[in-house]
Design an enzyme around this catalytic site. Structure first.
Site, PDB file in Angstrom:
ATOM      1  N   PHE A  19       0.824  -1.202   0.000  1.00  0.00           N
ATOM      2  CA  PHE A  19       0.000   0.000   0.000  1.00  0.00           C
ATOM      3  C   PHE A  19       0.862   1.257   0.000  1.00  0.00           C
ATOM      4  CE2 PHE A  19      -3.377   2.857   1.797  1.00  0.00           C
ATOM      5  CZ  PHE A  19      -4.253   2.714   0.737  1.00  0.00           C
ATOM      6  N   ARG A  41      14.167  -0.837   5.492  1.00  0.00           N
ATOM      7  CA  ARG A  41      15.252  -1.770   5.147  1.00  0.00           C
ATOM      8  C   ARG A  41      15.986  -1.269   3.908  1.00  0.00           C
ATOM      9  NH1 ARG A  41      12.962  -7.601   4.550  1.00  0.00           N
ATOM     10  NH2 ARG A  41      11.265  -6.505   3.481  1.00  0.00           N
ATOM     11  N   GLY A 141     -10.453   4.004   2.691  1.00  0.00           N
ATOM     12  CA  GLY A 141     -11.463   3.801   1.660  1.00  0.00           C
ATOM     13  C   GLY A 141     -11.168   2.587   0.810  1.00  0.00           C
ATOM     14  N   LYS A 196     -14.519  -2.664   8.905  1.00  0.00           N
ATOM     15  CA  LYS A 196     -14.862  -3.413   7.690  1.00  0.00           C
ATOM     16  C   LYS A 196     -13.962  -4.629   7.543  1.00  0.00           C
ATOM     17  CE  LYS A 196     -11.201  -2.273   5.085  1.00  0.00           C
ATOM     18  NZ  LYS A 196     -10.341  -3.148   4.269  1.00  0.00           N
ATOM     19  N   SER A 259      -8.608  -9.473  -1.012  1.00  0.00           N
ATOM     20  CA  SER A 259      -8.608  -9.094   0.396  1.00  0.00           C
ATOM     21  C   SER A 259      -8.014 -10.199   1.266  1.00  0.00           C
ATOM     22  CB  SER A 259     -10.039  -8.788   0.860  1.00  0.00           C
ATOM     23  OG  SER A 259     -10.116  -8.765   2.267  1.00  0.00           O
ATOM     24  N   ARG A 260      -6.957  -9.874   2.007  1.00  0.00           N
ATOM     25  CA  ARG A 260      -6.373 -10.842   2.945  1.00  0.00           C
ATOM     26  C   ARG A 260      -7.361 -11.199   4.040  1.00  0.00           C
ATOM     27  NH1 ARG A 260      -1.595  -7.677   2.287  1.00  0.00           N
ATOM     28  NH2 ARG A 260      -2.110  -6.496   4.160  1.00  0.00           N
ATOM     29  N   GLU A 283      -5.207  -7.255   9.422  1.00  0.00           N
ATOM     30  CA  GLU A 283      -5.601  -6.186  10.340  1.00  0.00           C
ATOM     31  C   GLU A 283      -6.891  -6.527  11.079  1.00  0.00           C
ATOM     32  OE1 GLU A 283      -3.995  -3.701  11.340  1.00  0.00           O
ATOM     33  OE2 GLU A 283      -2.845  -2.695   9.777  1.00  0.00           O
TER      34      GLU A 283
END
Length: 333
Positions: A19, A41, A141, A196, A259-260, A283
């Site tokens: 991201f 890193r 978003g 969400k 989506s993880r 998350e």
């Protein structure tokens, strides 16, 4: 931010994950800013400089020629906008690590979707504690990193303490394929992004368990009601849940296999219970336990969130959680 609108703002994105890399790429591609991607890193920064790509985070995607790369805190000197794009649980450590290098006039924007697990703090609250005196915003978003980096049309929200700052941020960070809408509801925008993820896990559980699309629709609609209650109880605007950072992000995350959180939920649904693997990578796993705990403190009901937290913690299996949800007292919608 710069008081001279003719001078391109200096933007530093801290965190070279997918991201953060995508946000840096879209900001640099707009040609309206001086943008640096700051990796913690050096090997990542060096690879990006050498190849013009971040194959570890966004394989196969070429990054703009004008994008700079660094692993040194000195890159933050003179920054007008600093985007914190590392995971939510790493925000406090990053603020402590880089705080002294960030100029007093810089606006700091969190781009993560979560809450601090140990304290229940929103990320803007956490940053305000660690970096007092700075203007703190949030960007959230419906936007997957790969879509943003590929230049696919994406709309998100950026919220700040006042509309003037939010509008400045939106103008500085938007580009031809990336549109930001300004807002002043930092609480609602953040909680939409965090909650969400929990509901996406719930939708994944439904999919993995083969419970059908009707169950997914019920979770999305009733989940929005939970989000609205929680946002209002935490001092945000309940209507924010209807916008991009609430409904928009939920629909994307709860229906796309990019989506993880959804994929994690699918694995839970197939297994029938938590197996201890993968929760540290999403998350929503952190947000579920935090939101359930805070909801209890606030005295509000969040049965879906509580069920997801219990499943992840191994306190309930999927079948028992479903039975409990379906046997709740009948109430008016």
């Amino acid at each position: 931010m710069s008081d001279n609108p003719t001078i391109a703002p200096k933007i530093v994105v801290v965190g070279a994950g997918a991201f953060g890399t995508a946000l840096a790429a879209v900001a640099a591609a707009s040609a309206n800013a001086n943008v640096t991607l700051l990796s913690r890193r050096e090997e990542v920064a060096e690879e990006c400089r050498r190849t013009g790509r971040n194959e570890r985070a966004l394989p196969g995607i070429a990054l703009p020629a004008g994008l700079g790369f660094s692993s040194e805190a000195a890159a933050l000197a003179g920054a007008d906008i600093v985007l914190f794009a590392m995971p939510s649980q790493e925000h406090r450590a990053a603020a402590q690590q880089y705080g002294t290098a960030i100029g007093a006039d810089a606006t700091i924007v969190t781009c993560a979707k979560g809450m601090e697990q140990s304290t229940g703090r929103l990320l803007t609250e956490l940053l305000a504690e660690e970096l007092p005196g700075h203007r703190i915003g949030v960007l959230s978003g419906p936007g997957f990193a790969a879509d943003i980096a590929k230049g696919l049309p994406t709309a998100m929200v950026v919220a700040a303490p006042d509309m003037a700052v939010a509008t400045e941020l939106a103008e500085a960070l938007s580009g031809p394929t990336f549109r930001l809408y300004p807002s002043t509801d930092r609480i609602g925008v953040q909680l939409g992004g965090a909650l969400k993820n929990v509901l996406a896990i719930a939708c994944g559980i439904v999919e993995g368990a083969g419970l059908g699309d009707s169950a997914r629709a019920a979770l999305i609609s009733r989940g929005l009601a939970e989000m609205s209650r929680f946002i209002a109880a935490r001092g945000g605007e309940a209507d924010t849940v209807r916008g991009l950072s609430g409904l928009g992000d939920l629909v994307l995350t709860a229906t796309s296999h990019q989506s993880r959180n959804l994929r994690f939920g699918i694995a839970l649904g197939k297994n029938g219970r938590a197996d201890g693997r993968g929760a540290e990578l999403v998350e929503g796993a952190f947000a579920a336990s935090v939101a359930a705990r805070v909801a209890g403190d606030l005295g509000i009901e969040m049965p879906i969130t509580e069920a997801v937290a219990a499943i992840i913690d191994g306190k309930l299996d999927v079948r028992t959680a479903l039975e409990q949800l379906m046997s709740r007292p009948i109430t008016q919608e």
